[in-house]
Design a protein around this motif. Structure first.
Motif, PDB file in Angstrom:
ATOM      1  N   ALA A   7     -15.144   2.591   7.301  1.00 46.92           N
ATOM      2  CA  ALA A   7     -15.011   2.207   5.885  1.00 46.92           C
ATOM      3  C   ALA A   7     -15.144   3.438   4.985  1.00 46.92           C
ATOM      4  N   GLY A   8     -16.010   4.379   5.375  1.00 45.52           N
ATOM      5  CA  GLY A   8     -16.155   5.630   4.606  1.00 45.52           C
ATOM      6  C   GLY A   8     -14.853   6.408   4.590  1.00 45.52           C
ATOM      7  N   GLY A   9     -14.162   6.398   5.708  1.00 39.22           N
ATOM      8  CA  GLY A   9     -12.859   7.062   5.784  1.00 39.22           C
ATOM      9  C   GLY A   9     -11.868   6.447   4.797  1.00 39.22           C
ATOM     10  N   SER A  22     -21.607   3.998 -10.084  1.00 41.44           N
ATOM     11  CA  SER A  22     -22.979   3.537 -10.318  1.00 41.44           C
ATOM     12  C   SER A  22     -23.436   2.775  -9.078  1.00 41.44           C
ATOM     13  N   PHE A  23     -24.747   2.694  -8.924  1.00 38.29           N
ATOM     14  CA  PHE A  23     -25.293   1.988  -7.752  1.00 38.29           C
ATOM     15  C   PHE A  23     -26.591   1.301  -8.165  1.00 38.29           C
ATOM     16  N   PRO A  24     -26.857   0.060  -7.772  1.00 33.33           N
ATOM     17  CA  PRO A  24     -26.088  -0.785  -6.853  1.00 33.33           C
ATOM     18  C   PRO A  24     -24.951  -1.562  -7.525  1.00 33.33           C
ATOM     19  N   ASP A  55     -17.059  -2.636   0.340  1.00 31.22           N
ATOM     20  CA  ASP A  55     -17.262  -2.835   1.786  1.00 31.22           C
ATOM     21  C   ASP A  55     -18.084  -1.683   2.378  1.00 31.22           C
ATOM     22  N   HIS A  56     -17.766  -0.449   1.946  1.00 30.60           N
ATOM     23  CA  HIS A  56     -18.508   0.698   2.475  1.00 30.60           C
ATOM     24  C   HIS A  56     -19.988   0.631   2.089  1.00 30.60           C
ATOM     25  N   ARG A  57     -20.257   0.240   0.826  1.00 27.39           N
ATOM     26  CA  ARG A  57     -21.660   0.102   0.388  1.00 27.39           C
ATOM     27  C   ARG A  57     -22.385  -0.957   1.211  1.00 27.39           C
ATOM     28  N   LEU A  59     -21.653  -2.283   4.158  1.00 27.54           N
ATOM     29  CA  LEU A  59     -21.825  -1.901   5.561  1.00 27.54           C
ATOM     30  C   LEU A  59     -22.904  -0.821   5.693  1.00 27.54           C
ATOM     31  N   ALA A  60     -22.945   0.112   4.723  1.00 27.38           N
ATOM     32  CA  ALA A  60     -23.937   1.193   4.767  1.00 27.38           C
ATOM     33  C   ALA A  60     -25.348   0.633   4.633  1.00 27.38           C
ATOM     34  N   VAL A  61     -25.532  -0.287   3.683  1.00 26.65           N
ATOM     35  CA  VAL A  61     -26.866  -0.866   3.483  1.00 26.65           C
ATOM     36  C   VAL A  61     -27.247  -1.686   4.723  1.00 26.65           C
ATOM     37  N   LEU A  96     -31.628   9.344   4.563  1.00 27.50           N
ATOM     38  CA  LEU A  96     -31.037  10.526   3.932  1.00 27.50           C
ATOM     39  C   LEU A  96     -29.535  10.303   3.689  1.00 27.50           C
ATOM     40  N   GLN A  97     -28.873   9.704   4.644  1.00 30.35           N
ATOM     41  CA  GLN A  97     -27.429   9.480   4.544  1.00 30.35           C
ATOM     42  C   GLN A  97     -27.093   8.501   3.413  1.00 30.35           C
ATOM     43  N   VAL A  98     -27.910   7.454   3.279  1.00 29.88           N
ATOM     44  CA  VAL A  98     -27.684   6.511   2.175  1.00 29.88           C
ATOM     45  C   VAL A  98     -27.910   7.232   0.842  1.00 29.88           C
ATOM     46  N   THR A 116     -21.223  17.207   2.799  1.00 26.33           N
ATOM     47  CA  THR A 116     -22.539  16.993   3.427  1.00 26.33           C
ATOM     48  C   THR A 116     -22.681  15.535   3.869  1.00 26.33           C
ATOM     49  N   HIS A 117     -22.166  14.621   3.030  1.00 24.54           N
ATOM     50  CA  HIS A 117     -22.212  13.195   3.377  1.00 24.54           C
ATOM     51  C   HIS A 117     -21.374  12.917   4.631  1.00 24.54           C
ATOM     52  N   GLN A 118     -20.247  13.584   4.735  1.00 25.12           N
ATOM     53  CA  GLN A 118     -19.391  13.418   5.919  1.00 25.12           C
ATOM     54  C   GLN A 118     -20.122  13.941   7.160  1.00 25.12           C
ATOM     55  N   ALA A 119     -20.740  15.131   7.024  1.00 24.13           N
ATOM     56  CA  ALA A 119     -21.494  15.700   8.150  1.00 24.13           C
ATOM     57  C   ALA A 119     -22.688  14.803   8.493  1.00 24.13           C
TER      58      ALA A 119
HETATM   59  C1  HEM Z   1     -25.209   4.605   6.844  1.00 20.96           C
HETATM   60  C2  HEM Z   1     -24.782   5.065   5.694  1.00 20.96           C
HETATM   61  C3  HEM Z   1     -23.425   5.720   5.466  1.00 20.96           C
HETATM   62  C4  HEM Z   1     -22.537   6.262   6.363  1.00 20.96           C
HETATM   63  C5  HEM Z   1     -22.647   6.338   7.892  1.00 20.96           C
HETATM   64  C6  HEM Z   1     -21.426   6.774   5.587  1.00 20.96           C
HETATM   65  C7  HEM Z   1     -20.300   7.391   6.111  1.00 20.96           C
HETATM   66  C8  HEM Z   1     -19.251   7.875   5.374  1.00 20.96           C
HETATM   67  C9  HEM Z   1     -18.088   8.547   5.931  1.00 20.96           C
HETATM   68  C10 HEM Z   1     -17.812   8.824   7.406  1.00 20.96           C
HETATM   69  C11 HEM Z   1     -17.274   8.876   4.904  1.00 20.96           C
HETATM   70  C12 HEM Z   1     -15.886   9.559   4.988  1.00 20.96           C
HETATM   71  C13 HEM Z   1     -15.993  11.028   4.673  1.00 20.96           C
HETATM   72  C14 HEM Z   1     -14.634  11.664   4.722  1.00 20.96           C
HETATM   73  O1  HEM Z   1     -13.794  11.270   5.527  1.00 20.96           O
HETATM   74  O2  HEM Z   1     -14.401  12.607   3.942  1.00 20.96           O
HETATM   75  C15 HEM Z   1     -17.918   8.419   3.689  1.00 20.96           C
HETATM   76  C16 HEM Z   1     -17.378   8.585   2.430  1.00 20.96           C
HETATM   77  C17 HEM Z   1     -17.998   8.180   1.283  1.00 20.96           C
HETATM   78  N1  HEM Z   1     -19.176   7.491   1.177  1.00 20.96           N
HETATM   79 FE1  HEM Z   1     -20.399   7.014   2.693  1.00 20.96          FE
HETATM   80  N2  HEM Z   1     -21.657   6.525   4.256  1.00 20.96           N
HETATM   81  C18 HEM Z   1     -22.851   5.873   4.136  1.00 20.96           C
HETATM   82  C19 HEM Z   1     -23.442   5.442   2.973  1.00 20.96           C
HETATM   83  C20 HEM Z   1     -22.890   5.509   1.713  1.00 20.96           C
HETATM   84  C21 HEM Z   1     -23.458   4.951   0.512  1.00 20.96           C
HETATM   85  C22 HEM Z   1     -24.739   4.119   0.431  1.00 20.96           C
HETATM   86  C23 HEM Z   1     -22.621   5.292  -0.515  1.00 20.96           C
HETATM   87  C24 HEM Z   1     -22.715   4.963  -1.975  1.00 20.96           C
HETATM   88  C25 HEM Z   1     -23.065   3.808  -2.458  1.00 20.96           C
HETATM   89  C26 HEM Z   1     -21.535   6.062   0.041  1.00 20.96           C
HETATM   90  C27 HEM Z   1     -20.495   6.598  -0.692  1.00 20.96           C
HETATM   91  C28 HEM Z   1     -19.431   7.278  -0.164  1.00 20.96           C
HETATM   92  C29 HEM Z   1     -18.367   7.857  -0.954  1.00 20.96           C
HETATM   93  C30 HEM Z   1     -18.247   7.857  -2.473  1.00 20.96           C
HETATM   94  C31 HEM Z   1     -17.471   8.435  -0.057  1.00 20.96           C
HETATM   95  C32 HEM Z   1     -16.137   9.173  -0.382  1.00 20.96           C
HETATM   96  C33 HEM Z   1     -16.362  10.678  -0.393  1.00 20.96           C
HETATM   97  C34 HEM Z   1     -15.042  11.431  -0.537  1.00 20.96           C
HETATM   98  O3  HEM Z   1     -14.171  10.983  -1.270  1.00 20.96           O
HETATM   99  O4  HEM Z   1     -14.911  12.484   0.130  1.00 20.96           O
HETATM  100  N3  HEM Z   1     -21.730   6.170   1.399  1.00 20.96           N
HETATM  101  N4  HEM Z   1     -19.105   7.816   4.003  1.00 20.96           N
END
Ligand code: HEM
Length: 145
Positions: A7-9, A22-24, A55-57, A59-61, A96-98, A116-119
């Motif tokens: 979903a992050g992808g 904004s969050f939540p 969906d990403h939020r 699933l992350a929570v 930390l990831q959240v 950093t979030h991706q890593a």
């Molecule tokens: C277990 C927690 C989480 C995991 C494993 C996770 C994982 C990921 C991954 C793999 C990506 C794709 C990075 C990329 O392909 O460049 C991503 C993107 C993103 N995530 Fe998360 N995430 C988590 C929690 C959250 C939370 C809580 C938020 C905010 C409410 C969030 C906001 C974002 C945003 C805004 C992006 C897009 C960043 C971009 O455009 O490069 N993530 N996340």
């Protein structure tokens, strides 16, 4: 966790992180207006920015909550020392990831934070695999193997 990473992808791919910063709440609502605006419904999961980000939020929570439950169960169980260390590491990286995800979103996706979030996702998956590895059964050495 795999679904959260997928979903992050989609968030990154649709640039959904540039809106609803904004969050939540998303535009003042827990579930954004227009979550289900596309037809057929399944398209929303891939192409509707509001739904993709929600969906990403969600699933992350959910991922973080499950990891905290595993951590709480681990505190009550009798675990070998490597597993205890690994489960503490897992919960710390999950929190930390959240926090990193929320910060990335609130600051409208600056590249260093997004990277950093991706890593962090890779690190979290690694921590989960390491934890699972510490729980493996060791085959008894009865000479039959
Ligand atoms: C277990 C927690 C989480 C995991 C494993 C996770 C994982 C990921 C991954 C793999 C990506 C794709 C990075 C990329 O392909 O460049 C991503 C993107 C993103 N995530 Fe998360 N995430 C988590 C929690 C959250 C939370 C809580 C938020 C905010 C409410 C969030 C906001 C974002 C945003 C805004 C992006 C897009 C960043 C971009 O455009 O490069 N993530 N996340």
């Amino acid at each position: 966790m795999a679904l959260t990473i997928l979903a992050g992808g989609f968030v990154a791919g649709t640039r959904a992180g540039l809106t609803y910063n904004s969050f939540p709440l998303m535009d003042g609502r827990l579930v954004p207006a227009g979550y289900a605006q596309l037809r057929p419904f399944v398209l929303n999961w891939f192409e509707n920015i509001a739904a993709v980000q929600f969906d990403h939020r969600l699933l992350a929570v959910a991922t973080a909550v499950v990891i905290m439950l595993v951590w709480a169960a681990g505190r009550r169980a009798v675990l070998p020392r490597p597993a205890r260390v690994a489960v503490h590491g897992l919960v710390a990286i999950a929190l930390l990831q959240v926090a990193l995800g929320v910060t990335t979103l609130v600051f409208v996706v600056p590249l260093p934070l997004a990277a950093t979030h991706q890593a962090g996702a890779v690190l979290l998956l690694t921590a989960a695999i390491v934890f699972r590895h510490t729980l493996r059964r060791v085959a008894p050495m009865d000479g039959k193997a």
